[in-house]
Write an enzyme that holds these catalytic residues in place. Structure first.
Site, PDB file in Angstrom:
ATOM      1  N   GLU A 165       8.788  -4.910  -4.999  1.00 13.55           N
ATOM      2  CA  GLU A 165       9.152  -4.026  -5.889  1.00 13.55           C
ATOM      3  C   GLU A 165      10.796  -3.572  -5.645  1.00 13.55           C
ATOM      4  OE1 GLU A 165       6.888  -0.406  -6.577  1.00 13.55           O
ATOM      5  OE2 GLU A 165       5.452  -1.421  -7.557  1.00 13.55           O
ATOM      6  N   GLU A 367      -0.366  -5.762  -7.316  1.00 16.82           N
ATOM      7  CA  GLU A 367      -0.771  -4.230  -7.492  1.00 16.82           C
ATOM      8  C   GLU A 367      -1.508  -4.046  -8.832  1.00 16.82           C
ATOM      9  OE1 GLU A 367       1.621  -1.177  -5.689  1.00 16.82           O
ATOM     10  OE2 GLU A 367       2.446  -2.786  -4.281  1.00 16.82           O
TER      11      GLU A 367
HETATM   12  C1  BG6 Z   1       3.753   0.562  -5.959  1.00 13.97           C
HETATM   13  C2  BG6 Z   1       3.948   0.538  -4.613  1.00 13.97           C
HETATM   14  O1  BG6 Z   1       4.783   0.922  -6.447  1.00 13.97           O
HETATM   15  O2  BG6 Z   1       3.036   1.668  -6.271  1.00 13.97           O
HETATM   16  C3  BG6 Z   1       2.846   1.183  -3.572  1.00 13.97           C
HETATM   17  O3  BG6 Z   1       4.331  -0.830  -4.186  1.00 13.97           O
HETATM   18  C4  BG6 Z   1       2.722   2.437  -4.051  1.00 13.97           C
HETATM   19  O4  BG6 Z   1       3.559   1.188  -2.240  1.00 13.97           O
HETATM   20  C5  BG6 Z   1       2.061   2.110  -5.455  1.00 13.97           C
HETATM   21  O5  BG6 Z   1       1.763   2.844  -2.984  1.00 13.97           O
HETATM   22  C6  BG6 Z   1       1.306   3.401  -5.991  1.00 13.97           C
HETATM   23  O6  BG6 Z   1       2.254   4.551  -5.928  1.00 13.97           O
HETATM   24  P1  BG6 Z   1       1.940   6.000  -5.317  1.00 13.97           P
HETATM   25  O7  BG6 Z   1       3.478   6.632  -5.574  1.00 13.97           O
HETATM   26  O8  BG6 Z   1       1.160   6.661  -6.251  1.00 13.97           O
HETATM   27  O9  BG6 Z   1       1.612   5.370  -4.038  1.00 13.97           O
END
Ligand code: BG6
Length: 474
Positions: A165, A367
């Site tokens: 990211e 993800e």
């Molecule tokens: C992504 C990241 O943007 O979102 C992760 O790569 C992150 O590291 C995930 O944990 C979810 O976001 P958040 O803020 O709910 O942890």
């Protein structure tokens, strides 16, 4: 597009799950690990830091066994740069190297494909103090770090991701900068330096191995215009280019996106490009694209009257607009999670189709998932039917994208186990495996399989046939 007959997920599909080092490992200062910027980020009162996280560093074997029992085909994790090279450059920490060596061996012993991210938000503090990504020395440090990982693990790791990211680090820089947030001009210089660093890692990987696959892992989402007003369409185009295509055009085509370059020049944000940079970037050809997807965003035309950045999308997701570029808009067609994140399963299909038609490269979803306040109930279980529903809908749309012709090679939901969220600590959970701890109260850190764990195990066992049958019957 509706189809008469739905094709199933391809053979060898990488059903996986993801984590990142600083969000799961803990052991923040053990066995010679150096500190990263994440160890200096102040967390709000009542929100945990990253010191213990999910204690994965000490429970790695138990965690991998749980992955194997779920039938995972791939595990996407990141390596903590500061665990391997405590200051980011210079001496190497053998104990850190050994941890990942053991993890990779353990995964392979169960037939789980390691998918390794070189860098996920946790720049070594030693480098940060020297200017971090604003300092071109960090490019050389990154290449050296990549070389060490390739030398040590390249005989077994076949899937690599360069930078997680990068676009989020540039557009939402607060979580990566424990000190002063850099100006936009400086951020785009950092961004350029990261482009060169990522390209160097890709080139090195290809020089060292014939069979390794490497690619970037940006957060890519389709941007919708609020209405069919052409001015809204232009705004959506602006933001999609600045937020998404800048990062993939550089990675795949080796050039700055023209629209984004015009934007950078107009605002005086354009980076200094050193001789040789664009050649390095152009030479680097990723083998696949990693894509983090949570939800689409919706925008309206800029008014350019000083009000574009005013919050006007109620409690809808982290979007504030940019003067002269776009305004944030509300999307009444989408539901939200309890944390205000939008849910747009069809948007995943739209996004995958857009990426594939632009770049024609295999895509791995690195993800996607649902953050929720899961509860351990009196029966000792976690009934996260909402996560099952969420994933089922997204898997179905991924399948539709495959039927549309997208070369989707795998799906790694976020996250394998509960971990520390970037902003909401341990209250907001994403995992298939519940970790028994609170924000401050570490309890016993026991691992408990959620309902979604069993559901995903069955999806994997049938190579997604249950999803295909569901889509087919609709
Ligand atoms: C992504 C990241 O943007 O979102 C992760 O790569 C992150 O590291 C995930 O944990 C979810 O976001 P958040 O803020 O709910 O942890």
């Amino acid at each position: 597009m509706h189809y008469k007959k739905i094709k199933n997920f391809p053979k060898g599909f990488l059903w996986g799950a993801s984590t990142s080092a600083y969000q799961v490992e803990g052991a923040w200062n053990e066995d010679g690990k150096g500190l990263s910027v994440q160890d200096f980020n102040e967390t709000p009162d009542g929100i945990t830091d990253f010191k213990v996280a999910s204690d994965h560093y000490h429970r790695m074997k138990e965690d991998v066994e749980l992955m194997a029992q779920m039938g995972m085909k791939a595990y996407r994790f990141s390596i903590s740069w500061a665990r391997v090279i405590p200051e980011g450059t210079g001496a190497v920490n053998d104990k850190g190297l050994k941890f990942y060596n053991d993890l990779i061996d353990e995964l392979l012993a169960y037939g789980i494909e390691p998918v390794v991210t070189l860098y996920h938000f946790d720049l070594p503090y030693g480098l940060y103090k020297l200017g971090g990504w604003s300092n071109r020395e960090t490019i050389a440090a990154f290449e050296n770090y990549a070389r060490i990982l390739f030398e040590n693990y390249g005989d077994r790791v076949k899937y690599w991701l360069t930078i997680n990211e990068q676009n989020v680090m540039i557009n939402h820089p607060n979580a990566m900068n424990p000190g002063v947030i850099p100006s936009k001009k400086e951020l785009y210089q950092q961004c350029h330096n990261m482009f060169v660093a990522g390209a160097k890692a890709i080139n090195l990987c290809h020089e060292m191995f014939n069979d390794a696959k490497i690619g970037p892992a940006p957060n890519i989402v389709a941007i919708y215009p609020e209405k069919c007003d052409p001015a809204d369409a232009i705004a959506a185009d602006n933001w999609e280019a600045i937020r998404c295509w800048l990062y993939l055009d550089i990675a795949v085509y080796g050039v700055y996106n023209k629209l984004v370059w015009a934007y950078l020049e107009q605002r005086g944000y354009e980076p200094t490009i050193e001789p040789g940079d664009m050649e390095t970037i152009a030479k680097a050809k990723p083998d696949f694209i990693g894509c983090n997807y949570y939800a689409t965003a919706t925008v309206a035309a800029s008014r350019n009257d000083g009000t574009d950045c005013q919050a006007r999308n109620g409690d809808q997701q982290i979007m504030i607009g940019e003067e002269g570029v776009y305004r944030a808009a509300k999307n009444d067609y989408l539901e939200q999670t309890e944390y205000g994140w939008l849910i747009d399963a069809i948007g995943l299909r739209v996004t995958l189709r857009r990426i594939y038609s632009r770049y024609n490269l295999p895509i791995l979803i690195t993800e996607n998932g649902l953050g929720a306040r899961d509860e351990l109930t009196e029966d000792g279980k976690v009934h996260d039917q909402y996560r099952i529903d969420y994933l089922e809908r997204h898997f179905a749309q991924a399948l539709m994208a495959i039927n549309d012709g997208v070369d989707l090679i795998g799906y790694c939901p976020w996250s394998f186990m509960d971990l520390v969220s970037t902003h909401q600590g341990y209250g907001k959970r994403y995992g298939f495996v519940y970790v028994n701890r609170g924000e401050d109260d570490l309890k016993d850190l026991d691992r408990i399989k959620k309902d979604s764990y069993y559901w995903y195990r069955d999806v994997i066992a049938s190579n997604g046939k249950s999803i295909t049958d569901m889509v087919d019957s609709q």
